[in-house]
Design an enzyme around this catalytic site. Sequence first.
Site, PDB file in Angstrom:
ATOM      1  N   LYS A 108      21.233  30.175  45.137  1.00 57.26           N
ATOM      2  CA  LYS A 108      20.502  31.239  45.999  1.00 57.26           C
ATOM      3  C   LYS A 108      21.263  32.780  45.792  1.00 57.26           C
ATOM      4  O   LYS A 108      20.311  33.742  45.764  1.00 57.26           O
ATOM      5  CB  LYS A 108      20.825  31.004  47.505  1.00 57.26           C
ATOM      6  N   THR A 118      22.072  34.012  42.933  1.00 61.92           N
ATOM      7  CA  THR A 118      21.320  34.326  41.464  1.00 61.92           C
ATOM      8  C   THR A 118      20.005  34.860  41.789  1.00 61.92           C
ATOM      9  O   THR A 118      19.394  35.633  41.219  1.00 61.92           O
ATOM     10  CB  THR A 118      21.623  32.992  40.533  1.00 61.92           C
ATOM     11  N   ARG A 131      26.877  38.018  50.762  1.00 65.47           N
ATOM     12  CA  ARG A 131      28.240  37.571  51.604  1.00 65.47           C
ATOM     13  C   ARG A 131      29.527  37.876  50.626  1.00 65.47           C
ATOM     14  O   ARG A 131      29.397  37.652  49.390  1.00 65.47           O
ATOM     15  CB  ARG A 131      28.625  36.353  52.379  1.00 65.47           C
ATOM     16  N   LYS A 140      34.482  26.166  43.331  1.00 65.27           N
ATOM     17  CA  LYS A 140      33.438  27.052  42.991  1.00 65.27           C
ATOM     18  C   LYS A 140      33.652  28.023  41.893  1.00 65.27           C
ATOM     19  O   LYS A 140      32.868  28.053  40.889  1.00 65.27           O
ATOM     20  CB  LYS A 140      32.929  27.681  44.449  1.00 65.27           C
ATOM     21  N   ALA A 156      28.085  28.689  56.144  1.00 65.82           N
ATOM     22  CA  ALA A 156      27.215  28.326  56.747  1.00 65.82           C
ATOM     23  C   ALA A 156      27.019  27.112  57.578  1.00 65.82           C
ATOM     24  O   ALA A 156      26.553  26.647  58.591  1.00 65.82           O
ATOM     25  CB  ALA A 156      25.676  28.265  56.262  1.00 65.82           C
ATOM     26  N   PHE A 206      23.578  28.083  52.198  1.00 63.99           N
ATOM     27  CA  PHE A 206      23.240  26.496  52.299  1.00 63.99           C
ATOM     28  C   PHE A 206      21.701  26.368  52.520  1.00 63.99           C
ATOM     29  O   PHE A 206      20.867  27.190  52.209  1.00 63.99           O
ATOM     30  CB  PHE A 206      23.920  25.670  53.012  1.00 63.99           C
ATOM     31  N   PHE A 262      16.341  25.358  34.869  1.00 60.00           N
ATOM     32  CA  PHE A 262      17.315  25.219  34.059  1.00 60.00           C
ATOM     33  C   PHE A 262      16.715  24.659  32.616  1.00 60.00           C
ATOM     34  O   PHE A 262      15.608  24.220  32.547  1.00 60.00           O
ATOM     35  CB  PHE A 262      18.062  23.993  34.517  1.00 60.00           C
ATOM     36  N   TRP A 297      18.293  33.743  35.512  1.00 61.34           N
ATOM     37  CA  TRP A 297      19.692  33.514  35.069  1.00 61.34           C
ATOM     38  C   TRP A 297      19.680  33.709  33.431  1.00 61.34           C
ATOM     39  O   TRP A 297      20.894  34.270  32.942  1.00 61.34           O
ATOM     40  CB  TRP A 297      19.909  31.968  35.297  1.00 61.34           C
TER      41      TRP A 297
END
Length: 778
Positions: free
Chosen positions: A229, A231, A253, A264, A483, A514, A602, A631
């Site tokens: 999200k 990205t 955020r 992460k 979230a 999320f 991807f 990406w």
Amino acid sequence: ALDLPESLYSSKVLNAVKPEKDVDGVNLGRLVHGDVCDCLVPPTVCAVMELLEDIGGKKVLLVGARGAEGAALQSVLQRRGAAVLSCHWKAPQLQSELRHADAVVFGSAKPHDVPVSCTKPGATVINCNMVKNMERWIQSQQCRKWDLHSLKLQPLSPVPSDIEISRAQSPKAVDVLAKEIGLLTDEIEIYGQTKAKVRLSLLERLKDQPDGKYVLVAGITPTPLGEGKSTVTVGLVQALTAHLNINSFACLRQPSQGPTFGVKGGAAGGGYAQVIPMEEFNLHLTGDIHAITAANNLLAAAIDARILHENTQSDKSLYNRLVPVVNGVRGFSAIQLARLRRLGINKTDPETLTEEEISKFVRLDIDPSTITWQRVVDTNDRFLRKITVGQANTEKGFVRQAQFDIAVASEIMAILALTTSLQDMKERLGRMVVANDKKGQPVTAEDLGVTGALAVLMKDAIKPTLMQTLEGTPVFVHAGPFANIAHGNSSVLADKIALKLVGEKGFVVTEAGFGADIGMEKFFNIKCRASGLVPSVVVLVATVRALKMHGGGPNVTAGAPLKKEYTEENLQLVADGCCNLQKQIQITQLFGVPVVVALNVFKTDSPAEVDLVCKIAKESGAFDAVPCNHWSAGGKGAVKLAQAVEKAANQKNSFKYLYSLELPIAEKIRIIAQKVYGAQDIELSPAAQSQVDRYTRQGFGNLPICMAKTHLSLSHQPERKGVPTGFILPISDVRASIGAGFIYPLVGTMSTMPGLPTRPCFYDIDLDPITEQVKGLF
């Protein structure tokens, strides 16, 4: 234009001016000779000519218009066919000329002894001082298309690591970026070369500026790897501004350092769609989370200290310490006077309180078993999930069980994200309920006398932080609640400031944490209520990988290689998993907002899989569905998404909230469970029902709901993928964040403190002692 008195002309001044600027009348000479296309017409002259419009053949009188500006004005008027006469204020023929002029331009302030009542009836009169001031004011209020110089990208294949991509780009100095997007010098506070806090005074300056379009990025139910999200958010604004020349802002955020060093490894976007410098984004930033931690733990310390002092001192002793004699004078502080008023004691002299009033004033009588305020730390530390405090001999045996939460789960973080001003933040901090007294009444931060101190610790954190994307487009980074255990959105203030800066035709893209069932639902029902802002479009992020998981694919684990189901074409798994995408589209439609599906592509996704997802999304009610390659390609890979979002923003918008605040707490929880999650019903534990009854009795029943629920399933069970139905949603506990302004039910066994995995990300994070470069961040 360099406009200085002759006394200040010097070679030092003149040599400091760029050669192309007007120095020593070169520009004026061109203007007088008629070379208008090759020179700068002074802004005041342009303004006068706009006001005069059709002036050919008319008589224009210039009064007090001296110097280069006067000469330029006379030259331009004559070229437009006007008969121009110039005179000064003390000229004997002034009154006579005023009577005959069709237009009069005053180039300087009128002396008090000169009457202008003899101006010809119907003549146009222009005061250049007013023109100049109004022109400056209008320019300051108007949002123009930014003069933004985007940074060029040269994507490599294969795509390097995020930190290598970030480090290969040279960001603009943040003051240059600020100027490009219309910020004034005194509206930013610079932190190093690439970050700046933006002052809230900007909102007052631009209060009459129309807002831009408001876009929310949400997602389907994710895998533990996340579906991109952030990205998509970054790629979308890079496409809008760097490739389509549309003003746009990303509002993100601030990531918690717990997951950064845990599972992460960073949250600045990824690939060629990220915020730079990414190591600064992920580590400390401008210290907002540290400020929240300090404020939160100051309040926690105040609670336990107050209980200890009340348990070990008489009323008189407490009163003498709380209201001491200083330099022979005894007086209440402002926050103590406010507490007296709340108690109904309308006295300001400490010597006049009765013994009963003193007792009411000094004793909060906190019931330790009802304390809901926990200490916080921004580290994944599972052993702090349950602790015992007060074991030292100095605490005289006042031992109690407590816990730590992750810092971003603090109510102070939720307040930072939802507040609209410094005054509003102070009031919200004061309203925070930390416990109940022994009579069952709420005890607040204001009762503890700590509100002002909390506001002092948060005074800089309230300002959004300005950064940039890889392509040099602006980003606000502000607030950072999870979230699943909080409302999961960046700040109202960042969104509001960005909406003013982009202007009416611009876009602000903000992200909710999320899946749409969690972050988006809270964005609409909590954040939009706090801000009063209406969203234009929802961008729903999906991946073939996540859809395969929802279609029955094997479990996905962070750090483990993907199974072949995820790396080879499997149209049946994708088709089966699209049920989750369809459900999330339906959830968005509950709120009446157009939805565009962004399929984050991807390299292992086949063209047939991508086409299938887009087809099903459009058939399920999405306005459009677009494959995205940001990406690997940067903003260029999200241009089609940006165009779809622009079209969707012009669609009819019938935004509405999911529930009325007037409904009982349990009914609001039930509506979310049934309409959003797909539950058959809810089940409140006895403890949860008791809390619901208490909050209703205390007058908190009309607040929105912030569900604390796993993000890995629409249900409360992380392993249930797809679209679970027929389940009963268990509510184990209900808490209240009164300062933030919501009720906080815990669904099942939700942890507010993540833990470290067997092999945390910190194994790969290192520092080069010579270059001071960070290694291993994603």
